[in-house]
Design a protein around this motif. Structure first.
Motif, PDB file in Angstrom:
ATOM      1  N   LEU A 166     -30.802-122.292  91.450  1.00  0.00           N
ATOM      2  CA  LEU A 166     -31.892-122.813  92.278  1.00  0.00           C
ATOM      3  C   LEU A 166     -32.168-124.278  91.962  1.00  0.00           C
ATOM      4  O   LEU A 166     -32.406-125.100  92.860  1.00  0.00           O
ATOM      5  N   PHE A 167     -32.130-124.624  90.690  1.00  0.00           N
ATOM      6  CA  PHE A 167     -32.376-126.008  90.283  1.00  0.00           C
ATOM      7  C   PHE A 167     -31.307-126.927  90.861  1.00  0.00           C
ATOM      8  O   PHE A 167     -31.602-128.001  91.406  1.00  0.00           O
ATOM      9  N   LEU A 168     -30.041-126.496  90.711  1.00  0.00           N
ATOM     10  CA  LEU A 168     -28.949-127.313  91.226  1.00  0.00           C
ATOM     11  C   LEU A 168     -28.991-127.412  92.751  1.00  0.00           C
ATOM     12  O   LEU A 168     -28.690-128.462  93.328  1.00  0.00           O
ATOM     13  N   ALA A 169     -29.353-126.291  93.403  1.00  0.00           N
ATOM     14  CA  ALA A 169     -29.446-126.323  94.860  1.00  0.00           C
ATOM     15  C   ALA A 169     -30.536-127.271  95.325  1.00  0.00           C
ATOM     16  O   ALA A 169     -30.437-127.872  96.395  1.00  0.00           O
ATOM     17  N   ARG A 170     -31.576-127.422  94.521  1.00  0.00           N
ATOM     18  CA  ARG A 170     -32.685-128.283  94.919  1.00  0.00           C
ATOM     19  C   ARG A 170     -32.458-129.736  94.529  1.00  0.00           C
ATOM     20  O   ARG A 170     -32.878-130.649  95.248  1.00  0.00           O
ATOM     21  N   PHE A 171     -31.789-129.972  93.415  1.00  0.00           N
ATOM     22  CA  PHE A 171     -31.686-131.327  92.889  1.00  0.00           C
ATOM     23  C   PHE A 171     -30.264-131.894  92.915  1.00  0.00           C
ATOM     24  O   PHE A 171     -30.022-132.935  92.308  1.00  0.00           O
ATOM     25  N   THR A 172     -29.341-131.248  93.579  1.00  0.00           N
ATOM     26  CA  THR A 172     -27.985-131.792  93.724  1.00  0.00           C
ATOM     27  C   THR A 172     -27.541-131.653  95.169  1.00  0.00           C
ATOM     28  O   THR A 172     -28.084-130.851  95.928  1.00  0.00           O
ATOM     29  N   VAL A 199     -31.135-136.843  99.781  1.00  0.00           N
ATOM     30  CA  VAL A 199     -31.254-137.639  98.558  1.00  0.00           C
ATOM     31  C   VAL A 199     -32.690-138.120  98.373  1.00  0.00           C
ATOM     32  O   VAL A 199     -33.233-138.084  97.258  1.00  0.00           O
ATOM     33  N   GLU A 200     -33.306-138.572  99.452  1.00  0.00           N
ATOM     34  CA  GLU A 200     -34.704-139.014  99.358  1.00  0.00           C
ATOM     35  C   GLU A 200     -35.611-137.870  98.907  1.00  0.00           C
ATOM     36  O   GLU A 200     -36.506-138.059  98.081  1.00  0.00           O
ATOM     37  N   THR A 201     -35.364-136.688  99.440  1.00  0.00           N
ATOM     38  CA  THR A 201     -36.171-135.524  99.044  1.00  0.00           C
ATOM     39  C   THR A 201     -35.964-135.199  97.577  1.00  0.00           C
ATOM     40  O   THR A 201     -36.934-134.895  96.850  1.00  0.00           O
ATOM     41  N   ILE A 202     -34.701-135.230  97.107  1.00  0.00           N
ATOM     42  CA  ILE A 202     -34.420-134.945  95.699  1.00  0.00           C
ATOM     43  C   ILE A 202     -35.123-135.952  94.803  1.00  0.00           C
ATOM     44  O   ILE A 202     -35.753-135.584  93.800  1.00  0.00           O
ATOM     45  N   ARG A 203     -35.036-137.207  95.133  1.00  0.00           N
ATOM     46  CA  ARG A 203     -35.673-138.239  94.294  1.00  0.00           C
ATOM     47  C   ARG A 203     -37.196-138.120  94.327  1.00  0.00           C
ATOM     48  O   ARG A 203     -37.865-138.376  93.324  1.00  0.00           O
ATOM     49  N   ARG A 204     -37.729-137.741  95.460  1.00  0.00           N
ATOM     50  CA  ARG A 204     -39.177-137.556  95.529  1.00  0.00           C
ATOM     51  C   ARG A 204     -39.624-136.351  94.703  1.00  0.00           C
ATOM     52  O   ARG A 204     -40.629-136.401  93.992  1.00  0.00           O
ATOM     53  N   ASP A 205     -38.855-135.252  94.799  1.00  0.00           N
ATOM     54  CA  ASP A 205     -39.194-134.068  93.992  1.00  0.00           C
ATOM     55  C   ASP A 205     -38.952-134.309  92.517  1.00  0.00           C
ATOM     56  O   ASP A 205     -39.586-133.671  91.659  1.00  0.00           O
ATOM     57  N   CYS A 206     -38.032-135.204  92.198  1.00  0.00           N
ATOM     58  CA  CYS A 206     -37.690-135.468  90.799  1.00  0.00           C
ATOM     59  C   CYS A 206     -38.808-136.201  90.068  1.00  0.00           C
ATOM     60  O   CYS A 206     -38.819-136.239  88.831  1.00  0.00           O
ATOM     61  N   GLN A 218     -35.474-136.224  80.505  1.00  0.00           N
ATOM     62  CA  GLN A 218     -34.070-136.612  80.472  1.00  0.00           C
ATOM     63  C   GLN A 218     -33.326-136.080  81.694  1.00  0.00           C
ATOM     64  O   GLN A 218     -32.500-136.766  82.304  1.00  0.00           O
ATOM     65  N   ALA A 219     -33.632-134.801  82.059  1.00  0.00           N
ATOM     66  CA  ALA A 219     -33.020-134.240  83.258  1.00  0.00           C
ATOM     67  C   ALA A 219     -33.410-135.044  84.493  1.00  0.00           C
ATOM     68  O   ALA A 219     -32.582-135.331  85.362  1.00  0.00           O
ATOM     69  N   ALA A 225     -30.492-141.126  88.245  1.00  0.00           N
ATOM     70  CA  ALA A 225     -29.322-141.998  88.143  1.00  0.00           C
ATOM     71  C   ALA A 225     -28.220-141.546  89.094  1.00  0.00           C
ATOM     72  O   ALA A 225     -27.610-142.359  89.805  1.00  0.00           O
ATOM     73  N   ALA A 226     -27.969-140.216  89.117  1.00  0.00           N
ATOM     74  CA  ALA A 226     -26.903-139.697  89.979  1.00  0.00           C
ATOM     75  C   ALA A 226     -27.233-139.912  91.452  1.00  0.00           C
ATOM     76  O   ALA A 226     -26.402-140.384  92.240  1.00  0.00           O
ATOM     77  N   THR A 227     -28.450-139.559  91.824  1.00  0.00           N
ATOM     78  CA  THR A 227     -28.826-139.721  93.232  1.00  0.00           C
ATOM     79  C   THR A 227     -28.935-141.187  93.627  1.00  0.00           C
ATOM     80  O   THR A 227     -28.708-141.541  94.787  1.00  0.00           O
ATOM     81  N   GLY A 228     -29.300-142.047  92.657  1.00  0.00           N
ATOM     82  CA  GLY A 228     -29.342-143.473  92.964  1.00  0.00           C
ATOM     83  C   GLY A 228     -27.970-144.007  93.330  1.00  0.00           C
ATOM     84  O   GLY A 228     -27.820-144.783  94.284  1.00  0.00           O
ATOM     85  N   THR A 229     -26.975-143.568  92.597  1.00  0.00           N
ATOM     86  CA  THR A 229     -25.603-143.974  92.919  1.00  0.00           C
ATOM     87  C   THR A 229     -25.180-143.452  94.286  1.00  0.00           C
ATOM     88  O   THR A 229     -24.575-144.176  95.095  1.00  0.00           O
ATOM     89  N   GLN A 230     -25.517-142.190  94.555  1.00  0.00           N
ATOM     90  CA  GLN A 230     -25.161-141.605  95.840  1.00  0.00           C
ATOM     91  C   GLN A 230     -25.883-142.303  96.988  1.00  0.00           C
ATOM     92  O   GLN A 230     -25.294-142.575  98.044  1.00  0.00           O
TER      93      GLN A 230
END
Length: 687
Positions: A166-172, A199-206, A218-219, A225-230
């Motif tokens: 679930l975490f990966l599905a939400r944040f990757t 990506v915007e949603t992931i970064r906002r939820d992050c 750290q997570a 960092a990963a989503t910023g590159t993407q």
């Protein structure tokens, strides 16, 4: 026999009543009882059937288990024997049945003993098995506990696995989303925009992870960092695609804004630097394309030569300038619509209404991009129009160009705003054309004052004034048919009238002064000439409402000269009618001196003056005077003449008042006055 006929204790029949004589006879009693007994009930029948079965023949109802003896009886004695032995046979049968029961129960008892022994053996075996089970249970207790621990660990691991999924599905991102952002094989379209939204949603939820403990922080940092590159890869891909698409927008056939292009520009609004670079490519491409199209329209014309080249009409200045400005305006409108579609600006306005160029950020970008797109048109347009203006010698043609440029200036100012470079270029053109027009107009005014001569004998407006008025009529016609709002052109036209009319008026005044200095009747001729000239100018300007202020100024000047002529004409008429000496005496007499004692107003002189006045009343023309024949406007001559006659009537009324006044010393005053006041007013035509 008697025993069988006697009623049994269980008989169900009722005895028939017997006579009293035979009650004590046993045989009779038995016979009556047998006769009266009924065996029709069910139980009696069953008893008889069972009893009859006892004595049936072998093979006819008897079985091998039957214990009854077979008796040999004489013929006809079997029934009696059976009746005698019935009780014994029944008991024997019952004893046999009981014996068979005992035998059966003995067999059952033997079976139960065997079963009991078997059960005991099974019990011993169960005890042994239980002992072995207890031993096995004690031996496998550790394994069971270990298995329970492993089972709980497995459940915990599965829970963690589901949470991780679930975490990966939400944040990757999914592989498809990553490919849409980074792969060149995927075109820019809804997939890319969906991935960017993801990506915007992931970064906002992050953001929630960055405020927790160190591990969560750290997570969150890793995910950011990963989503910023993407995200950077996605926007870079979008930026390059937009630049490529903008480079293709060189011709009208390629001017189609796709939904992906519109959405891409909207997305890049969050990255001003990349958007500025992309728009720089667009404006550079469109500026070059528009300039090329303008030069082609000037020299080559449209496809297949239609429409024809604009420069083919260079001999007609107004059409030449109008065609160029119309092409620029049409191109501006098309380019504006293109940019509004690109930036997603929906302007709800009427056709021709003023555009709001700074209501939103998107509208500002539209205005800036449009300004840069049209920047290349300024120099060639300005150069050609200035050359056209310089080549014009006629003042009317110059003014037509001025109005044409002013119309497009006002229109473009409403379309793309007053700060646009093209609008500033049009403003410079308008200022240049207007300055050239006023310079020509002023040169015309200076030429009017260069060679002056006295007016001719008719005192009519000179030919130079007529030429000025003709030019002024044409200018007013051009102004009146202009499409520019009156508020935009009113100030300039007031300056135009001043520049055109003032030199003409000054010329007329100088010519009138020359006339005045050259003759004995110069003042009168000057007024006549100026009234004729000013009225000619007034007649030129009067039909138009927007010239009303200048017409009022001319009317004031005319009234001044008309009043001067009226005063002089009244003086002449006063001399002709004979009342001049009397009026001078009245106005110049000393205080406390009777009028009859003053020279010119004595009774004799008064009588002579009134006689002359009577002759004047019979000979004068109440409508006009030969002295006013040189006025070109009959109405002005009539006004001057009638006003002078009215003043003559007023002078006669004043003379009558003085003569009738006893203090003035006239004897027989009534006989001196030959006419009454009303009679004089009727004769003069002023009543």
């Amino acid at each position: 026999m008697t025993s069988l006929l006697a009623p049994g204790p269980s008989g169900s029949g009722s005895a028939t009543p017997t006579p009293a004589a035979s009650r004590n006879n046993p045989i009779s009693l038995r016979i009556y009882k047998a006769i009266g007994t009924s065996f029709d009930d069910r139980s009696s029948r069953e008893a008889l059937e069972i009893a009859s079965s006892f004595y049936s023949a072998k093979g006819k109802g008897r079985t091998d288990d039957d214990i009854l003896p077979i008796r040999r009886t004489l013929k006809g004695q079997s029934a009696a024997t059976a009746r005698r032995n019935l009780k014994r046979d029944v008991e024997a049968r019952m004893a046999g049945g009981a014996q068979r029961f005992l035998t059966a129960f003995g067999e059952v008892d033997d079976k139960l003993d065997v079963l009991r022994e078997h059960m005991l053996d099974m019990q011993s075996r169960c005890d042994a098995v239980q002992a072995e089970l207890d031993q096995a249970n004690s031996g496998t207790k550790y394994l069971l506990e270990r298995a329970d621990g492993l089972r709980s660990q497995r459940a915990s691991a599965q829970l963690r696995l589901s949470l991780v999924k679930l975490f990966l599905a939400r944040f990757t991102l999914t592989p498809a989303e990553e490919a849409a952002l980074t792969s060149r094989d995927h075109d820019v379209g809804p997939e890319l925009f969906t991935a960017l939204d993801r990506v915007e949603t992931i970064r906002r939820d992050c953001q929630a992870l960055l405020g927790g403990d160190e591990s969560r922080m750290q997570a969150g940092l890793d995910i950011m960092a990963a989503t910023g590159t993407q995200m950077e890869a996605g926007y870079t891909k979008l930026h390059r695609w937009l630049e490529f698409a903008f480079r293709q927008m060189t011709r009208e056939a390629h001017l189609e804004v796709s939904p992906a292009m519109r959405e891409g520009v909207k997305r890049l609004a969050a990255r001003p630097t990349q958007l500025k670079d992309a728009l720089g490519v667009l404006t550079s491409t469109r500026q070059s394309a528009i300039l090329t199209a303008f030069l082609d329209a000037l020299t080559r014309g449209g496809p297949n030569g239609l429409p024809r080249p604009i420069e083919i009409h260079a001999h007609d200045p107004t059409r030449y300038v109008g065609d160029m400005l119309a092409w620029v305006h049409q191109t501006t409108a098309s380019e504006h619509e293109l940019l509004e579609s690109l930036f997603g600006v929906r302007a709800e306005r009427m056709v021709g209404a003023e555009r709001d160029t700074a209501s939103t950020e998107a509208s500002k970008r539209v205005g800036e991009a449009l300004d840069r797109d049209l920047e290349g048109l300024g120099r060639p347009l300005k150069l050609r129009i200035e050359q056209t203006i310089k080549s014009q010698e006629g003042i009317i043609m110059t003014y037509r160009i001025v109005n044409l440029v002013q119309f497009y200036l006002v229109t473009m100012r409403k379309t793309i705003g007053p700060d646009a470079l093209l609008v500033k270029t049009l403003q410079e053109l308008y200022d240049y054309a207007n300055a050239a027009f006023f310079e020509t107009l002023q040169a015309q005014g200076r030429s009017l004052l260069r060679f002056l001569h006295p007016p001719d004998a008719t005192l009519s407006p000179p030919l130079s004034l007529r030429d000025v008025c003709q030019v002024l009529r044409e200018i007013i016609t051009v102004y009146d048919t202009s499409l520019v709002d009156a508020a935009e052109r009113e100030t300039d036209f007031a300056k135009l009238l001043d520049a055109a009319v003032d030199p003409a008026v000054e010329m007329c005044e100088r010519m009138a002064d020359l006339r005045k200095a050259s003759g004995t009747n110069g003042a009168w001729d000057k007024d006549v000439f100026l009234v004729n000239c000013l009225e000619y100018l007034e007649h030129t300007l009067e039909p138009y409402q927007f010239t009303a202020p200048r017409v009022q100024g001319l009317q004031l000047q005319i009234e001044t000269h008309v009043e001067s002529m009226t005063f002089e004409h009244h003086g002449k008429l006063l001399e002709q009618c004979g009342l001049a000496t009397v009026m001078r005496a009245i106005h110049s007499r000393p205080p406390d001196t009777p009028l009859s004692r003053l020279p010119g107003a004595t009774a004799t002189e008064l009588t002579a003056a009134l006689t002359k006045f009577s002759s004047f009343l019979t000979s004068h023309d109440p409508l006009t005077s030969p002295r006013l024949a040189l006025l070109t406007n009959p109405r002005s001559a009539e006004v001057i003449h009638r006003t002078a006659l009215r003043r003559i009537a007023e002078a006669y009324a004043e003379v009558c008042d003085r003569v009738l006044d006893k203090k003035e010393g006239y004897e027989f005053a009534e006989t001196l006055l030959r006419r009454g006041r009303d009679e004089v007013e009727v004769a003069l035509g002023v009543q």
